[in-house]
Write an enzyme that holds these catalytic residues in place. Structure first.
Site, short mmCIF file in Angstrom:
data_model
loop_
_atom_site.label_atom_id
_atom_site.label_comp_id
_atom_site.label_asym_id
_atom_site.label_seq_id
_atom_site.Cartn_x
_atom_site.Cartn_y
_atom_site.Cartn_z
N GLU A 19 54.51 -16.33 2.40
CA GLU A 19 54.31 -16.87 1.06
C GLU A 19 53.51 -18.15 1.27
O GLU A 19 54.01 -19.13 1.81
CB GLU A 19 55.65 -17.13 0.38
CG GLU A 19 55.55 -17.33 -1.12
CD GLU A 19 55.17 -18.75 -1.50
OE1 GLU A 19 53.97 -18.96 -1.85
OE2 GLU A 19 56.02 -19.64 -1.43
N CYS A 22 52.87 -24.55 -4.66
CA CYS A 22 51.81 -23.58 -4.36
C CYS A 22 51.40 -22.79 -5.60
O CYS A 22 50.29 -22.26 -5.66
CB CYS A 22 52.25 -22.64 -3.25
SG CYS A 22 53.86 -21.89 -3.50
N LYS A 51 64.25 -22.68 10.81
CA LYS A 51 63.54 -23.89 11.19
C LYS A 51 63.00 -24.51 9.91
O LYS A 51 61.98 -24.09 9.37
CB LYS A 51 62.38 -23.63 12.15
CG LYS A 51 61.76 -24.95 12.67
CD LYS A 51 60.29 -24.87 12.97
CE LYS A 51 59.43 -25.05 11.76
NZ LYS A 51 59.47 -26.42 11.16
N GLU A 60 42.87 -25.77 -2.28
CA GLU A 60 44.19 -26.21 -2.73
C GLU A 60 44.38 -27.68 -2.38
O GLU A 60 44.32 -28.06 -1.21
CB GLU A 60 45.28 -25.37 -2.08
CG GLU A 60 46.67 -25.71 -2.58
CD GLU A 60 47.76 -24.85 -1.96
OE1 GLU A 60 48.70 -24.49 -2.68
OE2 GLU A 60 47.66 -24.54 -0.76
#
Length: 484
Positions: A253, A286, A178, A386
């Site tokens: 992750e 990231c 997906k 973040e």
């Protein structure tokens, strides 16, 4: 505008059970560039059933044959590289030159490294390798885990597909992908690569959808043995909870807030290297080095140099050639980044480059000015959270121990960075920094290394032999006759 409403299930393109259209927006123009369908439970069930049916034969396929078929994917990639890069550029905003040089080549890079590591797997080995193999003895066999659900993000789309689908197939697993509904076109091309390479029906399947829909359906499906997810920490938590009832393996992750420790003895290129690495991919990575920690004795000159570099970085449409950065992926992301910039100003950080609003010359497109804040204090919102955009926070420190304390004081732990000319210091810090990866002085971690973090960055280990082993389960055997 492209229309791609079908899903790839059991080796062919099939219409969704209940078509539900979703527009893919070109972030450079804010205009729709494609229409896809989002799947529902029936589509997910069909894909999982195809993968489950294909698993026994694929798991029994000799490893050399699996490797041969996976190599065929690279042949298809080379034939359609330009088309592949253009799809990535259009759907998520990577400038076309960057899509050609960095984004698209993630597929051959990771696949080549996996194939090299794959050659060295010992599929069944003695528990004690020092014993002679002339009699039955305890052994360990490595076996594919089964059907795996792969959920990938939009920011480095094919990078994450390559880090999941390639090792899963090599290991003998079958899979359902997906991709992000923000950047699905490259994934659909990857499905075509698999088909044209001769990957058997049911080994690789693709269903487009969103997280609450197909993402949750895969995470809760009783016939899915493993979920491999890359995305936000928030979504990672939700997937872990959804998968708990079926006790499937979950590898995550997730996000990061990388610290980049710059010392007075760093090389002359360290500041520019640090800023440009932060702004790469418009800050949508990231592992971005988003907190620049600078030794006090070189702090003022570092801030001045960082601002100069940021102000020299051009912003432009993804379809145009050149070294500029492109837009961020969508309006929601743009709004979020603008909110963080405003928060940095509100909390008293010193804005030295960039700032809120669109760059000069733009009145549409999700463009963000390369932005730098100095005099950022630990605990400020822009230091803790973040941002996922081209926003760098610069923080001074007095001593090495203070730098380590600031760097480690974060819920994240993906990648940290060290800029220093002292090898003893870089060695020391590489062990003290709490993260899954540490990069020093701009050096790559090397071909075949893994990607992954600790703490709220998740604990996946994607890449090389580690990435293959994530899709394998060890089986203990009390007596195995190696002479047969």
């Amino acid at each position: 505008m492209l229309t791609k409403r079908d899903f790839y299930i059991n080796g062919r393109w099939v219409a969704p059970a209940k078509p539900r259209d979703c527009q893919v927006i070109n972030p450079s123009t804010e205009e729709p560039c494609a229409v896809i369908s989002l799947g529902d439970q029936a589509d997910t069930d069909a894909a999982v059933a195809a993968a489950k049916a294909a698993f026994p034969a694929w798991a029994a396929t000799p490893p050399a044959e699996r490797a041969r078929l996976v190599r065929g994917i690279l042949v298809q990639y080379e034939k359609r590289l330009q088309e592949f890069a253009e799809a990535i550029s259009m759907e998520m905003g990577a400038p076309i030159d960057f899509a050609l040089s960095d984004q698209a080549p993630c597929l051959p890079w990771h696949t080549g490294n996996f194939l090299k590591a794959f050659e060295h797997i010992e599929w069944i080995r003695p528990l004690d390798p020092s014993l002679p193999r002339d009699r039955p003895q305890p052994a360990v066999a490595l076996e594919p885990i089964g059907v795996v659900g792969l959920i990938t993000p939009w920011n480095w789309p094919v990078n994450q597909i390559a880090l999941k689908a390639i090792p899963a197939m090599l290991a003998g697993c079958t899979c359902v992908l997906k991709p992000s509904e923000e950047s699905p076109l490259n994934a659909m091309l990857f499905a075509e690569f698999c088909h044209d390479a001769g990957i058997p029906p049911g080994v690789f399947n693709l269903v487009n959808g969103d997280g609450p829909g197909v993402g949750t359906q895969l995470s809760t499906h009783p016939d899915v043995e493993m979920i491999s997810f890359t995305g936000s920490t928030r979504a990672g938590r939700a997937i872990s909870k959804a998968a708990a009832d079926t006790l499937k393996r979950v590898t995550l992750e997730l996000g990061g807030k990388g610290a980049n420790l710059l010392f007075a003895d760093a090389d002359d290129k360290a500041v520019e290297r640090s800023v440009r690495r932060m702004m790469e991919n418009t800050g949508q990575s990231c592992n971005a080095p988003s907190r620049l920690l600078v030794e006090r004795s070189v702090y003022d000159q570092t801030v001045a140099k960082a601002a100069e570099v940021a102000n020299s970085i051009k912003v432009g449409p993804a379809h145009e050639s050149g070294p500029h950065i492109g837009p961020v992926v969508n309006k929601r992301q743009w709004d979020q980044i603008q909110g963080y910039i405003e928060k940095g100003i509100e909390e008293g950080a010193r804005l030295v480059a960039g700032g809120p609003g669109l760059p000069d010359g733009f009145n549409r497109g999700f463009y963000v000015k390369p932005t730098i804040f100095a005099d950022v204090k630990p605990g400020m919102t822009i230091e803790r959270e973040e941002i996922f955009g081209p926003v760098l926070s610069i923080i001074p420190f007095e001593t090495e121990s203070e730098a380590v304390q600031i760097a480690n004081d974060t819920p994240y732990g993906l990648t940290n960075y060290v800029q220093s000319g002292d090898p003893a210091r870089t060695n020391r810090l590489a062990r003290q920094l709490r993260s899954g990866m540490v990069e020093t002085n701009g050096k790559s971690r090397g071909a075949g290394s893994f990607f992954g973090g600790v703490k709220q960055s998740g604990r996946a280990r994607e890449g090389g032999i580690w990435g293959l082993e994530e899709f394998l389960e060890p089986k203990g055997i009390s007596g195995y006759d190696f002479t047969l």
